[in-house]
Design an enzyme around this catalytic site. Structure first.
Site, PDB file in Angstrom:
ATOM      1  N   CYS A   1      14.018  10.769   6.639  1.00  0.00           N
ATOM      2  CA  CYS A   1      13.992  10.370   8.058  1.00  0.00           C
ATOM      3  C   CYS A   1      15.372  10.441   8.680  1.00  0.00           C
ATOM      4  O   CYS A   1      15.490  10.534   9.892  1.00  0.00           O
ATOM      5  CB  CYS A   1      13.432   8.960   8.172  1.00  0.00           C
ATOM      6  SG  CYS A   1      14.305   7.832   7.095  1.00  0.00           S
TER       7      CYS A   1
ATOM      8  N   LYS B   1       0.875  -1.178   0.000  1.00  0.00           N
ATOM      9  CA  LYS B   1       0.000   0.000   0.000  1.00  0.00           C
ATOM     10  C   LYS B   1       0.909   1.225   0.000  1.00  0.00           C
ATOM     11  O   LYS B   1       1.492   1.584   1.016  1.00  0.00           O
ATOM     12  CB  LYS B   1      -0.913   0.049   1.231  1.00  0.00           C
ATOM     13  CG  LYS B   1      -2.000   1.108   1.053  1.00  0.00           C
ATOM     14  CD  LYS B   1      -2.435   1.800   2.322  1.00  0.00           C
ATOM     15  CE  LYS B   1      -1.563   2.921   2.766  1.00  0.00           C
ATOM     16  NZ  LYS B   1      -1.470   4.091   1.852  1.00  0.00           N
ATOM     17  N   PRO B   2       1.023   1.885  -1.179  1.00  0.00           N
ATOM     18  CA  PRO B   2       1.897   3.060  -1.232  1.00  0.00           C
ATOM     19  C   PRO B   2       1.216   4.265  -0.591  1.00  0.00           C
ATOM     20  O   PRO B   2      -0.002   4.263  -0.376  1.00  0.00           O
ATOM     21  CB  PRO B   2       2.088   3.285  -2.734  1.00  0.00           C
ATOM     22  CG  PRO B   2       0.864   2.703  -3.370  1.00  0.00           C
ATOM     23  CD  PRO B   2       0.380   1.591  -2.471  1.00  0.00           C
ATOM     24  N   ALA B   3       1.974   5.308  -0.310  1.00  0.00           N
ATOM     25  CA  ALA B   3       1.401   6.536   0.248  1.00  0.00           C
ATOM     26  C   ALA B   3       0.417   7.136  -0.748  1.00  0.00           C
ATOM     27  O   ALA B   3       0.615   7.049  -1.969  1.00  0.00           O
ATOM     28  CB  ALA B   3       2.510   7.526   0.559  1.00  0.00           C
TER      29      ALA B   3
ATOM     30  N   ARG C   1      18.823  17.723   1.378  1.00  0.00           N
ATOM     31  CA  ARG C   1      18.374  16.691   0.443  1.00  0.00           C
ATOM     32  C   ARG C   1      16.862  16.528   0.584  1.00  0.00           C
ATOM     33  O   ARG C   1      16.337  16.525   1.700  1.00  0.00           O
ATOM     34  CB  ARG C   1      19.081  15.387   0.814  1.00  0.00           C
ATOM     35  CG  ARG C   1      18.798  14.238  -0.077  1.00  0.00           C
ATOM     36  CD  ARG C   1      19.874  13.183   0.129  1.00  0.00           C
ATOM     37  NE  ARG C   1      19.867  12.628   1.465  1.00  0.00           N
ATOM     38  CZ  ARG C   1      19.346  11.436   1.785  1.00  0.00           C
ATOM     39  NH1 ARG C   1      18.749  10.711   0.866  1.00  0.00           N
ATOM     40  NH2 ARG C   1      19.414  10.988   3.008  1.00  0.00           N
TER      41      ARG C   1
ATOM     42  N   GLY D   1       7.274   5.007   7.963  1.00  0.00           N
ATOM     43  CA  GLY D   1       6.466   6.223   8.065  1.00  0.00           C
ATOM     44  C   GLY D   1       6.638   6.827   9.442  1.00  0.00           C
ATOM     45  O   GLY D   1       7.647   6.591  10.114  1.00  0.00           O
TER      46      GLY D   1
ATOM     47  N   SER E   1      23.140   5.994   3.578  1.00  0.00           N
ATOM     48  CA  SER E   1      22.267   4.930   3.055  1.00  0.00           C
ATOM     49  C   SER E   1      22.956   4.136   1.953  1.00  0.00           C
ATOM     50  O   SER E   1      23.543   4.710   1.046  1.00  0.00           O
ATOM     51  CB  SER E   1      20.985   5.528   2.475  1.00  0.00           C
ATOM     52  OG  SER E   1      20.320   6.276   3.448  1.00  0.00           O
TER      53      SER E   1
ATOM     54  N   GLU F   1      10.088   1.099  10.396  1.00  0.00           N
ATOM     55  CA  GLU F   1      11.110   2.137  10.144  1.00  0.00           C
ATOM     56  C   GLU F   1      10.412   3.462  10.365  1.00  0.00           C
ATOM     57  O   GLU F   1       9.645   3.914   9.509  1.00  0.00           O
ATOM     58  CB  GLU F   1      11.629   2.032   8.705  1.00  0.00           C
ATOM     59  CG  GLU F   1      12.363   0.736   8.394  1.00  0.00           C
ATOM     60  CD  GLU F   1      13.754   0.671   9.005  1.00  0.00           C
ATOM     61  OE1 GLU F   1      14.255   1.708   9.487  1.00  0.00           O
ATOM     62  OE2 GLU F   1      14.331  -0.423   9.033  1.00  0.00           O
TER      63      GLU F   1
ATOM     64  N   THR G   1       6.191   7.745  13.430  1.00  0.00           N
ATOM     65  CA  THR G   1       6.100   6.936  14.648  1.00  0.00           C
ATOM     66  C   THR G   1       4.640   6.807  15.085  1.00  0.00           C
ATOM     67  O   THR G   1       4.197   5.729  15.519  1.00  0.00           O
ATOM     68  CB  THR G   1       6.965   7.575  15.757  1.00  0.00           C
ATOM     69  OG1 THR G   1       8.317   7.629  15.275  1.00  0.00           O
ATOM     70  CG2 THR G   1       6.943   6.760  17.036  1.00  0.00           C
ATOM     71  N   ALA G   2       3.870   7.881  14.927  1.00  0.00           N
ATOM     72  CA  ALA G   2       2.463   7.838  15.357  1.00  0.00           C
ATOM     73  C   ALA G   2       1.696   6.769  14.582  1.00  0.00           C
ATOM     74  O   ALA G   2       0.965   5.950  15.174  1.00  0.00           O
ATOM     75  CB  ALA G   2       1.818   9.208  15.151  1.00  0.00           C
TER      76      ALA G   2
ATOM     77  N   GLU H   1      10.705  16.177  15.193  1.00  0.00           N
ATOM     78  CA  GLU H   1      11.181  16.076  13.813  1.00  0.00           C
ATOM     79  C   GLU H   1      10.587  17.220  12.995  1.00  0.00           C
ATOM     80  O   GLU H   1       9.390  17.497  13.095  1.00  0.00           O
ATOM     81  CB  GLU H   1      10.711  14.717  13.262  1.00  0.00           C
ATOM     82  CG  GLU H   1      11.303  14.326  11.940  1.00  0.00           C
ATOM     83  CD  GLU H   1      10.746  12.978  11.454  1.00  0.00           C
ATOM     84  OE1 GLU H   1       9.578  12.644  11.752  1.00  0.00           O
ATOM     85  OE2 GLU H   1      11.483  12.263  10.758  1.00  0.00           O
TER      86      GLU H   1
HETATM   87  P1  NAD Z   1       2.739   8.576   7.608  1.00  0.00           P
HETATM   88  O1  NAD Z   1       2.927   7.756   8.818  1.00  0.00           O
HETATM   89  O2  NAD Z   1       1.743   9.658   7.633  1.00  0.00           O
HETATM   90  O3  NAD Z   1       2.353   7.675   6.353  1.00  0.00           O
HETATM   91  C1  NAD Z   1       3.128   6.568   5.962  1.00  0.00           C
HETATM   92  C2  NAD Z   1       2.219   5.552   5.298  1.00  0.00           C
HETATM   93  O4  NAD Z   1       1.292   5.070   6.257  1.00  0.00           O
HETATM   94  C3  NAD Z   1       1.395   6.092   4.137  1.00  0.00           C
HETATM   95  O5  NAD Z   1       1.292   5.094   3.146  1.00  0.00           O
HETATM   96  C4  NAD Z   1       0.038   6.315   4.774  1.00  0.00           C
HETATM   97  O6  NAD Z   1      -1.021   6.247   3.854  1.00  0.00           O
HETATM   98  C5  NAD Z   1       0.002   5.126   5.703  1.00  0.00           C
HETATM   99  N1  NAD Z   1      -0.980   5.206   6.780  1.00  0.00           N
HETATM  100  C6  NAD Z   1      -1.319   6.259   7.553  1.00  0.00           C
HETATM  101  N2  NAD Z   1      -2.300   5.897   8.414  1.00  0.00           N
HETATM  102  C7  NAD Z   1      -2.571   4.585   8.180  1.00  0.00           C
HETATM  103  C8  NAD Z   1      -3.481   3.635   8.713  1.00  0.00           C
HETATM  104  N3  NAD Z   1      -4.335   3.917   9.692  1.00  0.00           N
HETATM  105  N4  NAD Z   1      -3.488   2.374   8.191  1.00  0.00           N
HETATM  106  C9  NAD Z   1      -2.631   2.034   7.213  1.00  0.00           C
HETATM  107  N5  NAD Z   1      -1.760   2.904   6.652  1.00  0.00           N
HETATM  108  C10 NAD Z   1      -1.724   4.149   7.134  1.00  0.00           C
HETATM  109  O7  NAD Z   1       4.193   9.123   7.272  1.00  0.00           O
HETATM  110  P2  NAD Z   1       4.588  10.103   6.085  1.00  0.00           P
HETATM  111  O8  NAD Z   1       4.208  11.479   6.465  1.00  0.00           O
HETATM  112  O9  NAD Z   1       4.118   9.561   4.789  1.00  0.00           O
HETATM  113  O10 NAD Z   1       6.185   9.959   6.103  1.00  0.00           O
HETATM  114  C11 NAD Z   1       6.984  10.741   6.889  1.00  0.00           C
HETATM  115  C12 NAD Z   1       7.449   9.993   8.105  1.00  0.00           C
HETATM  116  O11 NAD Z   1       8.087   8.774   7.711  1.00  0.00           O
HETATM  117  C13 NAD Z   1       8.494  10.740   8.883  1.00  0.00           C
HETATM  118  O12 NAD Z   1       8.244  10.640  10.262  1.00  0.00           O
HETATM  119  C14 NAD Z   1       9.784  10.019   8.546  1.00  0.00           C
HETATM  120  O13 NAD Z   1      10.793  10.148   9.520  1.00  0.00           O
HETATM  121  C15 NAD Z   1       9.322   8.628   8.371  1.00  0.00           C
HETATM  122  N6  NAD Z   1      10.237   7.865   7.531  1.00  0.00           N
HETATM  123  C16 NAD Z   1      10.991   6.912   8.115  1.00  0.00           C
HETATM  124  C17 NAD Z   1      11.900   6.197   7.358  1.00  0.00           C
HETATM  125  C18 NAD Z   1      12.745   5.143   7.994  1.00  0.00           C
HETATM  126  O14 NAD Z   1      13.328   4.352   7.277  1.00  0.00           O
HETATM  127  N7  NAD Z   1      12.854   5.085   9.307  1.00  0.00           N
HETATM  128  C19 NAD Z   1      12.027   6.442   5.994  1.00  0.00           C
HETATM  129  C20 NAD Z   1      11.219   7.430   5.408  1.00  0.00           C
HETATM  130  C21 NAD Z   1      10.316   8.124   6.202  1.00  0.00           C
END
Ligand code: NAD
Length: 513
Positions: free
Chosen positions: A318, A206-208, A312, A262, A474, A284, A264-265, A414
């Protein structure tokens, strides 16, 4: 050097931070060869539509670039069933057969790198040079895991009983749900899927919601590579449908594992969903990286590292440095040179413009968060040395703050934007105390020429990855992941494939040997 992030900031650009971004003035259109611009879901080897579609926007202009099938729980369930069915045959492929298919997929990504990069630039906003870097980085996981597939070794362990033999077998976990963010729309998928498929697992991705096109282009290439139906499935969906699709992917009993990148929340929400059926989980999550510059550092290298690590993807990674801790003796020289580098190298614009280094943030909310952190810092005594303002749309000026203290929001959460706050410190202990005062720990960086200090600080930093005199860490060969609330598990390296393998203990008894 990491392929994600060719040091564009050093190589490219001039120009100042004045005037409206070019993106708002010119017309930019996504010009990608037809088979790679897919807008339907990909389930069981077929392109599937849904009852409705959702728009994908160019974050630089707000223009719609595509409408994509808005898959719901029914499509997600079909994808899980297909992945489960395919698992029974995929796990029986020999490691070499899986390896050959992953390698073909890698070759196709490399062949189509320009088109794949355009998709990334138009849906996520990053400059083309960075998008090309992401495609190379993304493909490198398919290459790496095509090699690792053939090196999944078990163990034969000396037995305490003469008539028994003890074997530890490695077996694929099963169907894996893969949920990924928008900031690396291609690489965050292959970093997981390369490992999963190499191990013999099948996946539902499931992509963003902001960036489904890169995921669907990967599906097209998987199809062309001959990855069997049901092994790799993609269910794109809108923000509205995300919770219901996520629920299927994290609770269906046929799913054995979830792997999420994605915030932490969101990670905590998904972990709770997965707990009922005790699924395996890789997480992650967010970071809050400290970037520490000690008095002994080579100031030019530290400035180069700060530029690459902070700006970048306009600060939306992240592992971006979030807090710059600079020792008193080098502070003024570092800040002065950094300001000059920002003036000389950063240019806002549409990612498809050849001299752009700073694209937009993903949306207006992201820009508002940065503005809020800046005004909070200024109200508590910080000084704005560069930038500080939001521009049209979600463009944000690269911003340099000094006189930053640890009570300010930007040092506590963050940022995910181009804000570089500098905190002055005196002693190593003080720097470590500030760096470790966080409930997350993904990456950390330190610049020093004192070997003993390098060891002391690298060992004491509470993070999963440390860059020592290096800001771009990376690589498919390295183990990517965090400690504390930055997550669970590692991706890439020899560790990545273990996340998709179970150990089965087999005891052969009654042997007459
Ligand atoms: P996000 O948590 O809002 O979304 C990430 C993914 O989760 C998206 O595909 C979104 O649609 C999905 N999602 C959200 N709520 C969901 C639910 N209830 N059920 C299923 N899927 C759900 O994060 P974001 O804003 O897209 O990305 C930014 C965050 O990601 C930052 O905190 C960043 O640090 C983190 N990140 C971490 C890494 C890592 O490798 N540690 C890499 C890239 C980004």
């Amino acid at each position: 050097m990491s392929a994600v992030c060719a040091p564009t900031t050093r190589r490219l650009l001039r120009l100042a931070l004045a005037g409206p971004p070019a993106a708002m003035q010119r017309h930019h259109s996504l010009d990608v060869s037809a088979p790679l611009l897919r807008t339907q879901g990909y389930v069981d080897g077929r392109w599937v539509s849904a009852a409705s579609a959702f728009p994908v926007l160019d974050p630089a202009t707000g223009q719609e670039i595509a409408r994509v099938a808005d898959c719901g729980p029914a499509e997600a369930k079909r994808a899980v069933d297909a992945a489960y069915e395919a698992f029974h045959s995929w796990k029986r492929f020999t490691a070499k057969e899986r390896s050959v298919l992953l390698r073909k997929w890698f070759d196709l990504m490399t062949l189509h790198k320009e088109d794949l990069a355009k998709l990334i630039t138009f849906e996520c906003g990053k400059p083309m040079s960075e998008s090309l870097g992401e495609v190379a980085y993304s493909a490198s996981f398919l290459e790496w895991f095509s090699e690792e597939a053939r090196r999944v070794y078990g163990d034969i362990v000396p037995s305490p009983a003469r008539d028994r033999r003890i074997l530890l077998l490695k077996q694929p976990v099963g169907v894996s749900s893969i949920i990924t963010p928008w900031n690396f729309p291609s690489a965050m998928i292959t970093r997981k899927v390369g490992a999963a498929l190499a191990a013999g697992c099948t996946v539902v991705v499931k992509p963003a919601e902001d960036t489904p096109l890169s995921a669907l282009a990967l599906a097209e290439l998987a199809d062309q590579a001959g990855i069997p139906a049901g092994v790799f499935n993609v269910v794109p969906c809108s923000r509205e449908k995300t919770p219901s699709v996520g629920e299927v992917l994290c609770t269906d009993p046929l799913v054995a594992k979830i792997s999420f990148t994605g915030s932490t929340a969101t990670g905590k929400v998904l972990l709770k969903l997965a707990a009922d059926t005790v699924k395996k989980a890789s997480m992650e999550l967010g970071g809050h990286a400290p970037f520490i510059v000690f008095d002994s550092a080579d100031v030019d290298k530290a400035v180069g590292g700060a530029m690459a690590s902070k700006f970048r993807n306009s600060g939306q990674t992240c592992v971006c440095s979030n807090r710059f801790l600079v020792q008193s003796g080098i502070h003024d020289r570092f800040v002065e040179k950094l300001g000059r580098a920002m003036d000389a190298e950063l240019r806002l614009g549409h990612g498809s413009e050849p001299d752009t280094t700073q694209g937009p943030l993903i949306n207006a909310r992201a820009a508002e968060k940065v503005v809020h952190q800046i005004s909070d810092a200024v109200s508590r005594g910080a000084t704005v040395l560069k930038g500080g303002r939001r521009r049209d749309g979600s463009f944000m000026e690269p911003t340099l703050l000094t006189d930053v203290t640890t009570d300010m929001l930007c040092t506590r959460e963050e940022t995910f934007g181009p804000l570089l706050p500098v905190i002055r410190f005196d002693s190593e202990d003080e720097a470590l105390a500030i760096a470790n005062a966080s409930n997350v720990g993904l990456a950390g960086y330190l610049y020093s020429q004192d070997t003993s200090q390098i060891w002391r600080v690298a060992e004491a930093l509470e993070v999963g990855m440390v860059g020592v005199n290096e800001a771009l860490l990376s690589a498919a060969e390295g183990a990517f992941g965090g400690v504390k609330q930055s997550g669970l598990g590692r991706e890439g390296s020899k560790c990545g494939i273990e996340e998709y393998l179970e150990v089965k203990y087999m005891c052969l008894g009654g042997l007459q040997v």
